[in-house]
Write an enzyme that holds these catalytic residues in place. Sequence first.
Site, short mmCIF file in Angstrom:
data_model
loop_
_atom_site.label_atom_id
_atom_site.label_comp_id
_atom_site.label_asym_id
_atom_site.label_seq_id
_atom_site.Cartn_x
_atom_site.Cartn_y
_atom_site.Cartn_z
N CYS A 9 0.83 -1.21 0.00
CA CYS A 9 0.00 0.00 0.00
C CYS A 9 0.86 1.26 0.00
O CYS A 9 1.64 1.49 0.93
CB CYS A 9 -0.94 0.00 1.21
SG CYS A 9 -1.90 1.51 1.33
N CYS A 12 0.27 3.48 3.11
CA CYS A 12 0.92 2.93 4.31
C CYS A 12 2.42 3.25 4.28
O CYS A 12 3.03 3.53 5.32
CB CYS A 12 0.69 1.43 4.41
SG CYS A 12 -0.95 0.95 4.98
N ASP A 35 -1.25 16.32 -2.78
CA ASP A 35 -1.38 15.37 -3.88
C ASP A 35 -0.29 15.67 -4.91
O ASP A 35 0.03 16.83 -5.18
CB ASP A 35 -2.78 15.50 -4.51
CG ASP A 35 -3.16 14.30 -5.36
OD1 ASP A 35 -4.10 13.58 -4.97
OD2 ASP A 35 -2.52 14.08 -6.41
N HIS A 51 -4.62 1.37 8.07
CA HIS A 51 -5.08 1.00 6.73
C HIS A 51 -6.54 0.54 6.76
O HIS A 51 -6.88 -0.43 7.44
CB HIS A 51 -4.22 -0.14 6.17
CG HIS A 51 -4.63 -0.55 4.78
ND1 HIS A 51 -4.09 0.01 3.65
CD2 HIS A 51 -5.57 -1.42 4.36
CE1 HIS A 51 -4.66 -0.52 2.59
NE2 HIS A 51 -5.57 -1.40 2.99
N GLY A 96 -13.16 6.48 -9.75
CA GLY A 96 -11.81 7.03 -9.86
C GLY A 96 -10.88 6.66 -8.72
O GLY A 96 -9.76 7.18 -8.66
N HIS A 101 -6.45 2.80 0.11
CA HIS A 101 -6.26 3.19 1.51
C HIS A 101 -7.08 4.47 1.64
O HIS A 101 -6.82 5.44 0.91
CB HIS A 101 -4.76 3.42 1.78
CG HIS A 101 -4.41 3.87 3.17
ND1 HIS A 101 -3.39 3.27 3.91
CD2 HIS A 101 -4.89 4.86 3.94
CE1 HIS A 101 -3.28 3.88 5.08
NE2 HIS A 101 -4.17 4.85 5.13
N HIS A 103 -8.84 7.86 1.83
CA HIS A 103 -8.26 9.20 1.80
C HIS A 103 -9.32 10.21 1.40
O HIS A 103 -10.13 9.95 0.51
CB HIS A 103 -7.06 9.28 0.85
CG HIS A 103 -7.34 8.77 -0.53
ND1 HIS A 103 -7.35 7.43 -0.83
CD2 HIS A 103 -7.65 9.42 -1.68
CE1 HIS A 103 -7.63 7.28 -2.12
NE2 HIS A 103 -7.83 8.46 -2.66
N HIS A 105 -9.81 13.78 -0.33
CA HIS A 105 -9.22 14.88 -1.10
C HIS A 105 -9.82 16.19 -0.57
O HIS A 105 -11.05 16.31 -0.49
CB HIS A 105 -9.61 14.80 -2.58
CG HIS A 105 -9.11 13.59 -3.31
ND1 HIS A 105 -8.05 13.64 -4.19
CD2 HIS A 105 -9.54 12.31 -3.33
CE1 HIS A 105 -7.85 12.44 -4.73
NE2 HIS A 105 -8.75 11.61 -4.22
P1 AMP Z 1 -7.87 8.34 -5.81
O1 AMP Z 1 -7.75 8.36 -7.32
O2 AMP Z 1 -9.11 9.00 -5.26
O3 AMP Z 1 -7.64 6.94 -5.25
O4 AMP Z 1 -6.72 9.28 -5.27
C1 AMP Z 1 -5.38 8.89 -5.22
C2 AMP Z 1 -4.59 10.15 -5.29
O5 AMP Z 1 -3.28 9.87 -4.83
C3 AMP Z 1 -4.45 10.73 -6.70
O6 AMP Z 1 -5.02 12.03 -6.73
C4 AMP Z 1 -2.94 10.73 -6.94
O7 AMP Z 1 -2.51 11.86 -7.65
C5 AMP Z 1 -2.41 10.71 -5.52
N1 AMP Z 1 -1.07 10.16 -5.36
C6 AMP Z 1 -0.59 9.02 -5.91
N2 AMP Z 1 0.68 8.81 -5.49
C7 AMP Z 1 0.99 9.84 -4.66
C8 AMP Z 1 2.17 10.21 -3.93
N3 AMP Z 1 3.28 9.46 -3.95
N4 AMP Z 1 2.14 11.34 -3.19
C9 AMP Z 1 1.02 12.11 -3.17
N5 AMP Z 1 -0.11 11.82 -3.83
C10 AMP Z 1 -0.13 10.71 -4.57
ZN ZN Z 2 -2.57 1.44 3.50
#
Ligand code: AMP
Ligand code: ZN
Length: 117
Positions: A9, A12, A35, A51, A96, A101, A103, A105
Amino acid sequence: MTGEPQDDCLFCKIVAGQIPATIVRETDTTVAFRDINLQAPTHVLVIPKAHHKDAAALAAEAPQLAADVLRETQAVADDEKLDSYRIVFNTGSGAGQTVWHAHAHVLGGRGLEWPPG
Ligand code: AMP
Ligand code: ZN
């Protein structure tokens, strides 16, 4: 066990400090970081350190932690001086979700259309 770190993950790994992130806030139970693919001038992700695969699982498995995440979204908005902002929990690949994990936005700093795409 529910909430345990998962080896595969990405978030994580950010919690564990194994992958770098621009962390803007941290509490005992949550981390907030920018992000990497900004969709608005402010685009911060707030995650529980534990997680849980999505927002629904988080709310069912750890409701107090879900409340911690929501409280932190407001703290991010305050830090970023946003009086209007949007909280998004993409849930399921059709909506999307790409990281499994939970989160939130936090999006703001520009006009946000409704309904979203
Ligand atoms: P989701 O598409 O809602 O699952 O959101 C995942 C988000 O994680 C996306 O907006 C990605 O741009 C963001 N993301 C992926 N890898 C990283 C990272 N290493 N650091 C910060 N954000 C990330
Ligand atoms: Zn996780």
